[in-house]
Design an enzyme around this catalytic site. Structure first.
Site, PDB file in Angstrom:
ATOM      1  CB  CYS A  58      -0.882  -0.022   1.255  1.00 17.69           C
ATOM      2  SG  CYS A  58      -1.935   1.428   1.391  1.00 17.69           S
ATOM      3  CB  CYS A  88      -3.168   0.994   4.638  1.00 21.26           C
ATOM      4  SG  CYS A  88      -2.340   1.229   3.122  1.00 21.26           S
TER       5      CYS A  88
END
Ligand code: SAH
Ligand code: SF4
Length: 359
Positions: free
Chosen positions: A104, A340
């Site tokens: 990510c 994330c």
């Protein structure tokens, strides 16, 4: 300050080096050293002539990110915190799935969209990342994998870290071309997902691109009244505009689109909203997938809580019954996924005390 050479796509590198009087095959050698052999200094490019190396050294560096924190969790997820040349911190996450290793990436320092539930939006955008800084996040993770010598490679990418990728469109596209390049990292376009808060015009531009990258749209509410309340961007791009852009995208690409829907307790998680959502997606059911995301609480946004299990499953079942493809982001993944892009300065400080600092 010299920029990372990772900021050039393969075509741009060829063009630039040829402009410097170098032959095309030199650029191809350099590309190979960067992405296949993955050297970390120009000096290691042993089959490249001195003159070419000198030009490269004078104009570029390979690495600009400094690893400041690396936090590994029991399930193999690793969160990296990188310091950029200007001192800004960005976050990158490596996640392990059955189907491969997914990274990510962050695209901006902060985010101007300012969604009311999101930690990234707490910090106004201070700048865009350049393409090199986005590519380098993947390279850093790949270096880490190379080092532990398990012959693992980054196989998937989600552009879901800090920032709104479509607010940094050009750099995003150069990043995507570089990581997708067949003679380089060769990460399949179908293994890459870009998530947007719904910048309708950019969704349409994205539909015109020749890359087959997946698109995810953060919807989070099925009507304007509710969506405007939780995402101010809805005032500029209301649902009708977002959906028109989505229809355009679907027509051009004929590829399935993902709609992200964060479940906020008593805010957008009623059966009524599930029914509205099903209605909204009715005419594109065959090309839609709804990703239900149990909310990951953020201290500063105390007005929101995660929906309870009963509401989550009722919401899910309602969509299913209406024939909408959907899934709930799994519990163990939800912490990780939501984290994330959600690392905040407070958390950074806390984490620094807890984990190994690799300077
Ligand atoms: N700016 C883009 C991409 C980054 S955010 C976008 O908004 O789509 C990636 C995803 O994480 C978005 O769907 C976002 O809504 C979601 N997200 C943000 N904060 C979250 C939180 N606290 N809990 C769960 N998901 C969150
Ligand atoms: Fe920005 Fe996405 Fe967070 Fe909204 S959810 S503030 S668009 S990063």
């Amino acid at each position: 300050m010299k920029k990372s050479i990772y900021g050039l796509t393969r075509d741009q590198l060829i063009e630039w080096l040829m402009g410097q009087g170098q032959k095309k095959f030199r650029a191809e050698q350099v590309w190979d050293w960067l992405y296949i052999k993955r050297v970390q200094s120009f000096a290691e490019m042993t089959n490249v002539n001195k003159e070419c190396l000198q030009i490269l050294e004078e104009n570029f560096v390979i690495q600009t990110l400094k690893e400041s924190v690396k936090q590994e969790s029991a399930d193999g997820t690793i969160k990296f915190l990188f310091e950029m040349q200007d001192g800004n911190l960005i976050e990158t996450v490596l996640m392990r799935f059955k189907y491969g290793l997914s990274v990510c990436v962050t695209t901006q320092v902060g985010c101007n969209i300012g969604c009311s539930f999101c930690a990234s939006g707490l910090l106004k955008k201070s700048r865009d990342l350049d393409a090199g800084e986005i590519v380098e996040q993947i390279m850093k993770v790949q270096f880490h994998l190379d080092q532990i010598q398990k012959e693992e490679r980054v196989s998937h990418i989600v552009v879901m870290g800090i920032g709104e990728p479509f607010d940094n469109y050009k750099n995003l596209m150069n990043f995507l071309r570089t990581v997708n390049d067949q003679k380089g990292l060769a990460i399949g376009a179908r293994h890459i997902t870009v998530s947007t808060s719904g910048l309708a015009k950019k969704i349409m531009d994205f539909a015109e691109e020749d890359l087959q990258v997946n698109l995810a749209v953060s919807l989070h509410a099925p009507n304007d009244e509710l969506r405007s309340r939780i995402m101010v961007i809805n005032k500029a791009f209301p649902i009708e505009k977002v959906m028109a852009a989505v229809d355009y995208y679907l027509e051009k690409k004929n590829r399935r689109i993902t709609f992200e829907y964060i479940l906020l307790k008593d805010v957008n998680d009623h059966v009524e909203e599930a029914l509205q959502l099903a209605k909204l997606l009715e005419n594109k059911r065959h090309l839609s997938y709804v990703n239900l995301i149990p909310y990951n609480p953020v201290d500063e946004h105390g007005q929101y809580q995660r929906s309870d299990e009963k509401s989550i499953s009722a919401f899910f079942q309602t969509l299913k019954n209406k024939g909408i493809n959907c899934g709930v982001r799994m519990e163990q993944g939800s912490d990780i996924d939501a984290a994330c892009g959600q690392l905040r300065s407070k958390q950074i400080k806390k984490d620094k005390d807890k984990v190994k600092v690799n300077n």
